[in-house]
Design a protein around this motif. Sequence first.
Motif, mmCIF file in Angstrom:
data_model
loop_
_atom_site.group_PDB
_atom_site.id
_atom_site.type_symbol
_atom_site.label_atom_id
_atom_site.label_comp_id
_atom_site.label_asym_id
_atom_site.label_seq_id
_atom_site.Cartn_x
_atom_site.Cartn_y
_atom_site.Cartn_z
ATOM 1 N N ASN A 12 0.818 -1.233 0.000
ATOM 2 C CA ASN A 12 0.000 0.000 0.000
ATOM 3 C C ASN A 12 0.847 1.277 0.000
ATOM 4 O OD1 ASN A 12 -2.514 -1.604 0.401
ATOM 5 N ND2 ASN A 12 -1.551 -2.061 2.360
ATOM 6 N N LEU A 62 -0.133 9.430 5.657
ATOM 7 C CA LEU A 62 -1.044 8.293 5.582
ATOM 8 C C LEU A 62 -2.375 8.745 4.990
ATOM 9 C CD1 LEU A 62 -1.285 5.280 6.535
ATOM 10 C CD2 LEU A 62 -2.319 6.184 8.625
ATOM 11 N N LEU A 74 -6.397 7.503 4.044
ATOM 12 C CA LEU A 74 -7.426 6.499 4.262
ATOM 13 C C LEU A 74 -8.674 6.843 3.464
ATOM 14 C CD1 LEU A 74 -5.742 6.107 6.986
ATOM 15 C CD2 LEU A 74 -7.883 5.449 7.999
ATOM 16 N N ILE A 87 -6.296 2.139 1.885
ATOM 17 C CA ILE A 87 -5.296 2.842 2.693
ATOM 18 C C ILE A 87 -3.983 2.897 1.914
ATOM 19 C CG2 ILE A 87 -4.632 0.694 3.912
ATOM 20 C CD1 ILE A 87 -4.222 2.461 6.453
ATOM 21 N N THR A 108 -0.668 -1.021 7.414
ATOM 22 C CA THR A 108 -1.674 -0.816 6.358
ATOM 23 C C THR A 108 -2.271 -2.157 5.926
ATOM 24 O OG1 THR A 108 -0.007 -0.841 4.577
ATOM 25 C CG2 THR A 108 -0.619 1.309 5.485
ATOM 26 N N LYS A 126 -6.431 -2.665 6.522
ATOM 27 C CA LYS A 126 -7.188 -2.496 5.276
ATOM 28 C C LYS A 126 -8.392 -3.443 5.282
ATOM 29 C CE LYS A 126 -6.379 -2.362 0.319
ATOM 30 N NZ LYS A 126 -5.304 -2.431 -0.684
ATOM 31 N N SER A 146 4.062 5.136 12.305
ATOM 32 C CA SER A 146 2.904 4.975 11.405
ATOM 33 C C SER A 146 1.630 4.651 12.172
ATOM 34 C CB SER A 146 3.184 3.879 10.381
ATOM 35 O OG SER A 146 3.442 2.654 11.036
ATOM 36 N N LEU A 186 -1.809 6.605 12.124
ATOM 37 C CA LEU A 186 -3.110 5.968 11.871
ATOM 38 C C LEU A 186 -4.140 6.461 12.882
ATOM 39 C CD1 LEU A 186 -5.015 3.725 10.668
ATOM 40 C CD2 LEU A 186 -4.082 2.210 12.434
#
Length: 149
Positions: free
Chosen positions: A21, A45, A47, A58, A76, A80, A130, A134
């Motif tokens: 991703n 990031l 989404l 994502i 990710t 997902k 990350s 998120l």
Amino acid sequence: MYDLQELYQEVVMDHNRSPRNFRKLGNANRSAEGFNPLCGDQITLYLEVDDDDKIKDIGFQAGGCAISKASASMMTDVVKGVSVKEAEHIFNNFRQMITQEDYDAEILGDAEILSGVSQYPARIKCAVLSWHTLKSALDGADTQRITTE
Ligand code: FES
């Protein structure tokens, strides 16, 4: 015999070399930027959350160390297709793993391989960058900038 350290390196290097991703999403409706002040590395990031509160798609872009990129790829991969609520649950589990609390390994996918990072304080920020990004993206529909501090 296959040693855990070899497995760790193989999985991390695979996600680093071929991150899942790894792209900007054109139709993202939530996004966030993460920044590690210790090294200056960043992640963005993206989404796409649908009307049923499910993470339909994502993607991420990042220029960082192998652990941060691999961790983003693993994150990710695992969130997902799940609901926002499930993604928050997975985030909490990852955070508990890194802080050496009880956690559910089953739901973390490849990210469970990063459990050993908790032994290396200097690399914890790399692994969580990350994931905190998120959480930030899940918390609001607008672009936000976070740090891991
Ligand atoms: Fe920058 Fe790991 S050294 S995120």
